[in-house]
Design a protein around this motif. Structure first.
Motif, PDB file in Angstrom:
ATOM      1  N   SER A   1       2.687  15.100   2.810  1.00  0.00           N
ATOM      2  CA  SER A   1       1.987  13.929   3.339  1.00  0.00           C
ATOM      3  C   SER A   1       1.274  13.199   2.207  1.00  0.00           C
ATOM      4  O   SER A   1       0.467  13.784   1.485  1.00  0.00           O
ATOM      5  N   PHE A   2       1.584  11.915   2.062  1.00  0.00           N
ATOM      6  CA  PHE A   2       0.892  11.122   1.048  1.00  0.00           C
ATOM      7  C   PHE A   2      -0.553  10.864   1.463  1.00  0.00           C
ATOM      8  O   PHE A   2      -1.444  10.755   0.613  1.00  0.00           O
ATOM      9  N   GLY A   3      -0.783  10.779   2.750  1.00  0.00           N
ATOM     10  CA  GLY A   3      -2.147  10.568   3.229  1.00  0.00           C
ATOM     11  C   GLY A   3      -3.053  11.738   2.924  1.00  0.00           C
ATOM     12  O   GLY A   3      -4.208  11.560   2.525  1.00  0.00           O
ATOM     13  N   ALA A   4      -2.533  12.946   3.112  1.00  0.00           N
ATOM     14  CA  ALA A   4      -3.321  14.145   2.825  1.00  0.00           C
ATOM     15  C   ALA A   4      -3.616  14.269   1.337  1.00  0.00           C
ATOM     16  O   ALA A   4      -4.669  14.776   0.937  1.00  0.00           O
ATOM     17  N   GLU A   5      -2.700  13.791   0.506  1.00  0.00           N
ATOM     18  CA  GLU A   5      -2.855  13.920  -0.940  1.00  0.00           C
ATOM     19  C   GLU A   5      -3.768  12.847  -1.544  1.00  0.00           C
ATOM     20  O   GLU A   5      -4.456  13.102  -2.535  1.00  0.00           O
ATOM     21  N   SER A   6      -3.792  11.670  -0.956  1.00  0.00           N
ATOM     22  CA  SER A   6      -4.515  10.540  -1.573  1.00  0.00           C
ATOM     23  C   SER A   6      -5.960  10.397  -1.129  1.00  0.00           C
ATOM     24  O   SER A   6      -6.770   9.780  -1.819  1.00  0.00           O
TER      25      SER A   6
ATOM     26  N   MET B   1       0.799  -1.223   0.000  1.00  0.00           N
ATOM     27  CA  MET B   1       0.000   0.000   0.000  1.00  0.00           C
ATOM     28  C   MET B   1       0.834   1.276   0.000  1.00  0.00           C
ATOM     29  O   MET B   1       0.522   2.215  -0.742  1.00  0.00           O
ATOM     30  N   PRO B   2       1.902   1.385   0.801  1.00  0.00           N
ATOM     31  CA  PRO B   2       2.676   2.637   0.772  1.00  0.00           C
ATOM     32  C   PRO B   2       3.189   2.964  -0.627  1.00  0.00           C
ATOM     33  O   PRO B   2       3.089   4.107  -1.073  1.00  0.00           O
ATOM     34  N   GLN B   3       3.738   1.955  -1.305  1.00  0.00           N
ATOM     35  CA  GLN B   3       4.282   2.207  -2.635  1.00  0.00           C
ATOM     36  C   GLN B   3       3.180   2.541  -3.640  1.00  0.00           C
ATOM     37  O   GLN B   3       3.320   3.462  -4.456  1.00  0.00           O
ATOM     38  N   MET B   4       2.067   1.818  -3.579  1.00  0.00           N
ATOM     39  CA  MET B   4       0.993   2.067  -4.542  1.00  0.00           C
ATOM     40  C   MET B   4       0.380   3.452  -4.353  1.00  0.00           C
ATOM     41  O   MET B   4       0.095   4.150  -5.333  1.00  0.00           O
ATOM     42  N   VAL B   5       0.192   3.870  -3.096  1.00  0.00           N
ATOM     43  CA  VAL B   5      -0.330   5.213  -2.840  1.00  0.00           C
ATOM     44  C   VAL B   5       0.698   6.255  -3.269  1.00  0.00           C
ATOM     45  O   VAL B   5       0.347   7.289  -3.848  1.00  0.00           O
ATOM     46  N   GLY B   6       1.964   5.971  -3.017  1.00  0.00           N
ATOM     47  CA  GLY B   6       3.018   6.892  -3.440  1.00  0.00           C
ATOM     48  C   GLY B   6       2.999   7.105  -4.941  1.00  0.00           C
ATOM     49  O   GLY B   6       3.056   8.245  -5.422  1.00  0.00           O
ATOM     50  N   GLU B   7       2.899   6.020  -5.680  1.00  0.00           N
ATOM     51  CA  GLU B   7       2.842   6.120  -7.138  1.00  0.00           C
ATOM     52  C   GLU B   7       1.574   6.849  -7.587  1.00  0.00           C
ATOM     53  O   GLU B   7       1.603   7.656  -8.525  1.00  0.00           O
ATOM     54  N   TYR B   8       0.464   6.559  -6.913  1.00  0.00           N
ATOM     55  CA  TYR B   8      -0.824   7.178  -7.237  1.00  0.00           C
ATOM     56  C   TYR B   8      -0.726   8.701  -7.108  1.00  0.00           C
ATOM     57  O   TYR B   8      -1.173   9.455  -7.988  1.00  0.00           O
ATOM     58  N   VAL B   9      -0.115   9.155  -6.006  1.00  0.00           N
ATOM     59  CA  VAL B   9       0.025  10.593  -5.766  1.00  0.00           C
ATOM     60  C   VAL B   9       0.983  11.230  -6.766  1.00  0.00           C
ATOM     61  O   VAL B   9       0.699  12.285  -7.337  1.00  0.00           O
ATOM     62  N   LEU B  10       2.122  10.575  -7.019  1.00  0.00           N
ATOM     63  CA  LEU B  10       3.100  11.130  -7.955  1.00  0.00           C
ATOM     64  C   LEU B  10       2.513  11.265  -9.360  1.00  0.00           C
ATOM     65  O   LEU B  10       2.769  12.258 -10.054  1.00  0.00           O
ATOM     66  N   LYS B  11       1.720  10.296  -9.765  1.00  0.00           N
ATOM     67  CA  LYS B  11       1.086  10.378 -11.086  1.00  0.00           C
ATOM     68  C   LYS B  11       0.083  11.528 -11.124  1.00  0.00           C
ATOM     69  O   LYS B  11      -0.064  12.206 -12.150  1.00  0.00           O
ATOM     70  N   GLN B  12      -0.621  11.743 -10.008  1.00  0.00           N
ATOM     71  CA  GLN B  12      -1.544  12.876  -9.934  1.00  0.00           C
ATOM     72  C   GLN B  12      -0.796  14.202 -10.061  1.00  0.00           C
ATOM     73  O   GLN B  12      -1.358  15.202 -10.518  1.00  0.00           O
ATOM     74  N   LYS B  13       0.464  14.209  -9.647  1.00  0.00           N
ATOM     75  CA  LYS B  13       1.295  15.409  -9.735  1.00  0.00           C
ATOM     76  C   LYS B  13       2.049  15.483 -11.063  1.00  0.00           C
ATOM     77  O   LYS B  13       2.972  16.284 -11.230  1.00  0.00           O
ATOM     78  N   ASN B  14       1.614  14.620 -12.007  1.00  0.00           N
ATOM     79  CA  ASN B  14       2.195  14.594 -13.364  1.00  0.00           C
ATOM     80  C   ASN B  14       3.679  14.249 -13.381  1.00  0.00           C
ATOM     81  O   ASN B  14       4.461  14.777 -14.177  1.00  0.00           O
ATOM     82  N   ILE B  15       4.069  13.353 -12.492  1.00  0.00           N
ATOM     83  CA  ILE B  15       5.446  12.884 -12.453  1.00  0.00           C
ATOM     84  C   ILE B  15       5.515  11.502 -13.091  1.00  0.00           C
ATOM     85  O   ILE B  15       4.829  10.569 -12.660  1.00  0.00           O
ATOM     86  N   ASP B  16       6.318  11.366 -14.126  1.00  0.00           N
ATOM     87  CA  ASP B  16       6.508  10.104 -14.833  1.00  0.00           C
ATOM     88  C   ASP B  16       7.525   9.273 -14.056  1.00  0.00           C
ATOM     89  O   ASP B  16       8.704   9.633 -13.965  1.00  0.00           O
ATOM     90  N   LEU B  17       7.064   8.170 -13.480  1.00  0.00           N
ATOM     91  CA  LEU B  17       7.912   7.375 -12.598  1.00  0.00           C
ATOM     92  C   LEU B  17       9.078   6.719 -13.328  1.00  0.00           C
ATOM     93  O   LEU B  17      10.096   6.387 -12.706  1.00  0.00           O
ATOM     94  N   LYS B  18       8.957   6.531 -14.622  1.00  0.00           N
ATOM     95  CA  LYS B  18      10.018   5.870 -15.380  1.00  0.00           C
ATOM     96  C   LYS B  18      11.033   6.857 -15.937  1.00  0.00           C
ATOM     97  O   LYS B  18      12.212   6.526 -16.083  1.00  0.00           O
ATOM     98  N   ASN B  19      10.577   8.058 -16.236  1.00  0.00           N
ATOM     99  CA  ASN B  19      11.453   9.007 -16.926  1.00  0.00           C
ATOM    100  C   ASN B  19      11.856  10.239 -16.111  1.00  0.00           C
ATOM    101  O   ASN B  19      12.903  10.838 -16.375  1.00  0.00           O
ATOM    102  N   ASP B  20      11.039  10.608 -15.127  1.00  0.00           N
ATOM    103  CA  ASP B  20      11.310  11.856 -14.410  1.00  0.00           C
ATOM    104  C   ASP B  20      12.206  11.677 -13.182  1.00  0.00           C
ATOM    105  O   ASP B  20      12.790  12.639 -12.686  1.00  0.00           O
TER     106      ASP B  20
END
Length: 331
Positions: free
Chosen positions: A206-211, A142-161
């Protein structure tokens, strides 16, 4: 002969009373928790205040350090109850388990991790993660999946950015960051506050506040156990509910003092700040009832991360009757 008869009856009566007394022995429940965190404060408070003892339950608590290990302990019979991310029950169900893990009580309702930067970024923007090394959590958790979920919402490409590291064991992530691995790390409390105090890092988001709300950490048991002794789990949930209500209605200072014995190596001021952070973002569930709306959010997060094996229906893996009965009896 009459005296002998009364003597025998008296002994028989004492034997019956003795037998009845033996049935009053407390039920022992082995609980495996995925980690030790202030994130679980309502549970520790319920333990510290003797609420489980009031329900005639003796809790044996073990920290198993990781979702896979925690679920293995539950399914193998090493634990009666698992305190772990709800996503693990979905993974088990997807394997067509004959005796699935059922969520029966909610503990937390947001993500419990914080973004910690090696440097104090007073004007932090999520784009600051671009071209950085991000020390994330275990893939599929869950921590990693929520982290990825939030980063994608912030338009961050996990593979390239950025460079995403997921090859560090859950229990070793803090020490890896402290040793110099990564520019940013995703941490639970009290570790995040401890790093701030030691000058190792700074909490910047906070990832919790964002998700938003999600059934993040739940108590679960095997379906066969719930069917065998539902009253035991109602009583367990009643004790938990008392702890949840207590946390909602008292100061962070009081809660920190109450759970201090579970964090012997952590200073009281760190515990206080940790509790405050979780209360401010409404991380602690105020009751043990899981909701279908939050369950659907969980499925969405897992699907976004590419980790959802199947959109398992809410009713298949959640028992709301136990929580409802506990709340009715404990209210």
């Amino acid at each position: 002969m009459k005296h002998l008869f009364y003597t025998i009856c008296g002994l028989a009566f004492c034997f019956v009373i003795s037998g009845c007394a033996s049935t009053d022995e407390a039920d022992s429940v082995q609980v495996a928790e995925v980690t030790r965190s202030v994130f679980y404060a309502p549970f520790y408070a319920a333990l510290a205040e003797g609420y489980f003892e009031e329900e005639n339950i003796e809790v044996e608590l073990t920290t198993t350090w990781g979702g896979d290990k925690t679920m293995t302990s539950l399914l193998s019979g090493g634990a009666d109850v698992a305190l772990v991310g709800s996503e693990t029950s979905i993974y088990v169900a997807a394997q067509e388990a004959a005796d699935p893990a059922i969520n029966f009580a909610a503990l937390t309702q947001t993500d419990g991790t914080f973004l910690v930067a090696r440097e104090d970024l007073s004007n932090f923007d999520w784009n600051d993660l671009n071209d950085s090394t991000f020390l994330g959590q275990r893939k599929g958790g869950m921590p990693q999946m929520v982290g990825e979920y939030v980063l994608k919402q912030k338009n961050i490409d996990l593979k390239n950015d950025l460079t995403l590291l997921q090859n560090v064991d859950f229990g070793n992530i803090p020490s890896a960051f402290a040793s110099g691995t990564g520019d940013f790390v995703q941490l639970f409390e009290p570790q995040a506050s401890t790093f701030e105090k030691e000058g190792i890092g700074k909490v910047i988001a906070s990832f919790g506040a964002e998700s938003g709300l999600v059934p993040y950490t739940s108590f679960m048991a095997k379906e066969s156990m719930l069917e065998k002794d539902p009253d035991l789990f109602v009583r367990f949930s009643k004790a938990l509910y008392k702890g949840q209500q207590l946390i909602q209605n008292q100061s962070a200072e009081k809660t920190a003092e109450m759970i201090e014995s579970y964090f012997e190596d952590t200073d009281l001021d760190i515990l206080i700040s940790s509790v405050e952070r979780y209360k401010e973002q409404d991380s602690y569930a105020s009751d043990p009832l899981l909701t279908e709306e939050a369950w659907q959010t969980l499925l969405d997060i897992m699907e976004e991360a590419g980790e959802l094996p199947d959109r398992v229906p809410f009713d298949d893996l959640v028992d709301v009757d136990i929580a409802k009965k506990a709340m009715n009896e404990g209210g």
